[in-house]
Design a protein around this motif. Structure first.
Motif, PDB file in Angstrom:
ATOM      1  N   GLN A 144     -44.866 -32.708 -33.485  1.00 18.58           N
ATOM      2  CA  GLN A 144     -44.957 -34.208 -33.360  1.00 18.58           C
ATOM      3  C   GLN A 144     -45.548 -34.768 -34.511  1.00 18.58           C
ATOM      4  N   ASN A 145     -46.491 -34.321 -35.231  1.00 21.86           N
ATOM      5  CA  ASN A 145     -47.051 -34.764 -36.450  1.00 21.86           C
ATOM      6  C   ASN A 145     -46.287 -35.092 -37.325  1.00 21.86           C
ATOM      7  N   PHE A 146     -45.026 -34.110 -37.682  1.00 20.99           N
ATOM      8  CA  PHE A 146     -44.370 -34.286 -38.693  1.00 20.99           C
ATOM      9  C   PHE A 146     -42.627 -34.779 -38.273  1.00 20.99           C
ATOM     10  N   GLY A 147     -42.671 -35.221 -36.904  1.00 19.37           N
ATOM     11  CA  GLY A 147     -41.621 -35.840 -36.674  1.00 19.37           C
ATOM     12  C   GLY A 147     -40.428 -34.672 -36.432  1.00 19.37           C
ATOM     13  N   ILE A 148     -40.745 -33.601 -36.349  1.00 21.29           N
ATOM     14  CA  ILE A 148     -39.631 -32.346 -36.116  1.00 21.29           C
ATOM     15  C   ILE A 148     -39.006 -32.495 -34.821  1.00 21.29           C
ATOM     16  N   THR A 149     -37.690 -32.629 -34.635  1.00 20.60           N
ATOM     17  CA  THR A 149     -36.905 -33.036 -33.386  1.00 20.60           C
ATOM     18  C   THR A 149     -36.110 -31.819 -32.839  1.00 20.60           C
ATOM     19  N   TYR A 150     -35.840 -30.777 -33.830  1.00 16.10           N
ATOM     20  CA  TYR A 150     -34.918 -29.554 -33.714  1.00 16.10           C
ATOM     21  C   TYR A 150     -35.788 -28.510 -32.919  1.00 16.10           C
ATOM     22  N   PRO A 151     -35.296 -27.661 -32.311  1.00 14.86           N
ATOM     23  CA  PRO A 151     -35.838 -26.637 -31.687  1.00 14.86           C
ATOM     24  C   PRO A 151     -36.464 -25.325 -32.497  1.00 14.86           C
ATOM     25  N   SER A 152     -37.568 -24.942 -32.060  1.00 17.85           N
ATOM     26  CA  SER A 152     -37.951 -23.732 -32.880  1.00 17.85           C
ATOM     27  C   SER A 152     -38.456 -22.738 -31.752  1.00 17.85           C
ATOM     28  N   LEU A 153     -37.931 -21.585 -32.098  1.00 17.95           N
ATOM     29  CA  LEU A 153     -37.986 -20.366 -31.384  1.00 17.95           C
ATOM     30  C   LEU A 153     -39.697 -19.901 -31.574  1.00 17.95           C
ATOM     31  N   TYR A 154     -40.377 -19.430 -30.507  1.00 17.48           N
ATOM     32  CA  TYR A 154     -41.756 -19.272 -30.638  1.00 17.48           C
ATOM     33  C   TYR A 154     -41.827 -17.868 -30.786  1.00 17.48           C
ATOM     34  N   ASP A 155     -42.267 -17.310 -32.037  1.00 20.74           N
ATOM     35  CA  ASP A 155     -42.446 -15.782 -32.448  1.00 20.74           C
ATOM     36  C   ASP A 155     -43.730 -15.495 -32.921  1.00 20.74           C
ATOM     37  N   PRO A 156     -44.741 -15.587 -32.264  1.00 21.11           N
ATOM     38  CA  PRO A 156     -46.211 -15.318 -32.629  1.00 21.11           C
ATOM     39  C   PRO A 156     -46.296 -13.825 -33.278  1.00 21.11           C
ATOM     40  N   ASP A 157     -45.570 -12.773 -33.027  1.00 23.13           N
ATOM     41  CA  ASP A 157     -45.619 -11.668 -33.735  1.00 23.13           C
ATOM     42  C   ASP A 157     -44.528 -11.247 -34.796  1.00 23.13           C
ATOM     43  N   GLY A 158     -43.923 -12.151 -34.980  1.00 20.02           N
ATOM     44  CA  GLY A 158     -42.947 -12.020 -36.129  1.00 20.02           C
ATOM     45  C   GLY A 158     -41.790 -10.974 -35.848  1.00 20.02           C
ATOM     46  N   LYS A 159     -41.347 -10.800 -34.435  1.00 22.82           N
ATOM     47  CA  LYS A 159     -40.383  -9.869 -34.002  1.00 22.82           C
ATOM     48  C   LYS A 159     -39.091 -10.068 -34.485  1.00 22.82           C
ATOM     49  N   LEU A 160     -38.890 -11.622 -34.309  1.00 21.11           N
ATOM     50  CA  LEU A 160     -37.521 -12.118 -34.640  1.00 21.11           C
ATOM     51  C   LEU A 160     -37.050 -11.986 -36.401  1.00 21.11           C
ATOM     52  N   MET A 161     -38.289 -11.933 -37.065  1.00 16.99           N
ATOM     53  CA  MET A 161     -37.987 -11.687 -38.567  1.00 16.99           C
ATOM     54  C   MET A 161     -37.643 -10.187 -38.629  1.00 16.99           C
ATOM     55  N   LEU A 162     -37.853  -9.280 -37.853  1.00 15.84           N
ATOM     56  CA  LEU A 162     -37.544  -8.189 -38.133  1.00 15.84           C
ATOM     57  C   LEU A 162     -36.168  -7.872 -37.914  1.00 15.84           C
ATOM     58  N   ARG A 163     -35.410  -8.839 -37.203  1.00 16.23           N
ATOM     59  CA  ARG A 163     -33.800  -8.547 -37.051  1.00 16.23           C
ATOM     60  C   ARG A 163     -33.226  -8.848 -38.143  1.00 16.23           C
TER      61      ARG A 163
END
Length: 210
Positions: A144-163
């Protein structure tokens, strides 16, 4: 008294100069990446066919690109997303965290470029990967602060990065940006924060490919 004090003043000045140089260097590193020296190690890792230019952006020749992984799951705003549905578009993947100063520094560039490309009707999709944020509230506030309007996957543990294929990303290098071509293959990456100019230079050549 005066002669004995002069050397001490000179030593003190030298000490302050050395300290200032060290602090300045540390500050420059902080603004580049929230990670440690792992970013430079990842950039030199083998595999992937990456060629790193002077700007720090690494590109891959079309014939040497590897398939980007499927990324799916819940987004920061509670919806779901599957990047495999974006094939046929150039996909800009940005790994970020609300706790990361360089992520905050580059966020306005992503907000501006994503909006301008969308307004121009370009076949580009932006997707964030929010990592190491313990709550979605902090991530939502960041967007909201930076006006980001595209989606972001929520990956708190960094599991998606391991893919991602080995040598593509480094969990310690945040922010990082990956450009995926229209065929779903990794075409470019950077493991540090990017300027608006760098971001456009990463996207435009891939977007122009036929």
């Amino acid at each position: 008294m005066s002669p004995s004090r002069a050397p001490r003043r000179r030593r003190s000045t030298r000490g302050r100069a050395i300290l200032l140089t060290a602090v300045t260097a540390a500050g420059a590193l902080t603004l580049t990446s929230c990670g440690d020296s792992g970013g430079s190690k990842a950039a030199k890792s083998s595999g992937g066919g990456y060629v790193t230019g002077a700007s720090g952006v690494s590109t891959v020749a079309r014939g040497e690109r590897t398939e980007a992984p499927k990324l799916d799951g819940e987004t920061v705003d509670g919806k779901t997303l599957d990047t495999s549905t974006l094939k046929g578009k150039v996909v800009v993947l940005n790994v970020w965290g609300s706790w990361c100063p360089p992520c905050r520094a580059e966020a306005p560039n992503f907000a501006k470029v994503s909006k301008e490309l969308a307004d121009a009707g370009k076949d580009v999709a932006f997707v964030g990967i929010n990592t190491r944020d313990n709550s979605k509230q902090a991530a939502i506030a960041f967007e909201q602060n930076f006006g980001i309007t595209y989606p972001s996957l929520y990956d708190p543990d960094g599991k998606l990065m391991l893919r991602f294929p080995k040598g593509t990303l480094n969990a310690q290098s945040i922010p990082s940006t990956i450009i995926v071509d229209k065929e779903g293959r990794i075409a470019a990456r950077t493991l540090v924060a990017v300027s608006e100019e760098q971001l456009r230079k990463m996207i435009d050549p891939v977007l122009a490919e036929q």
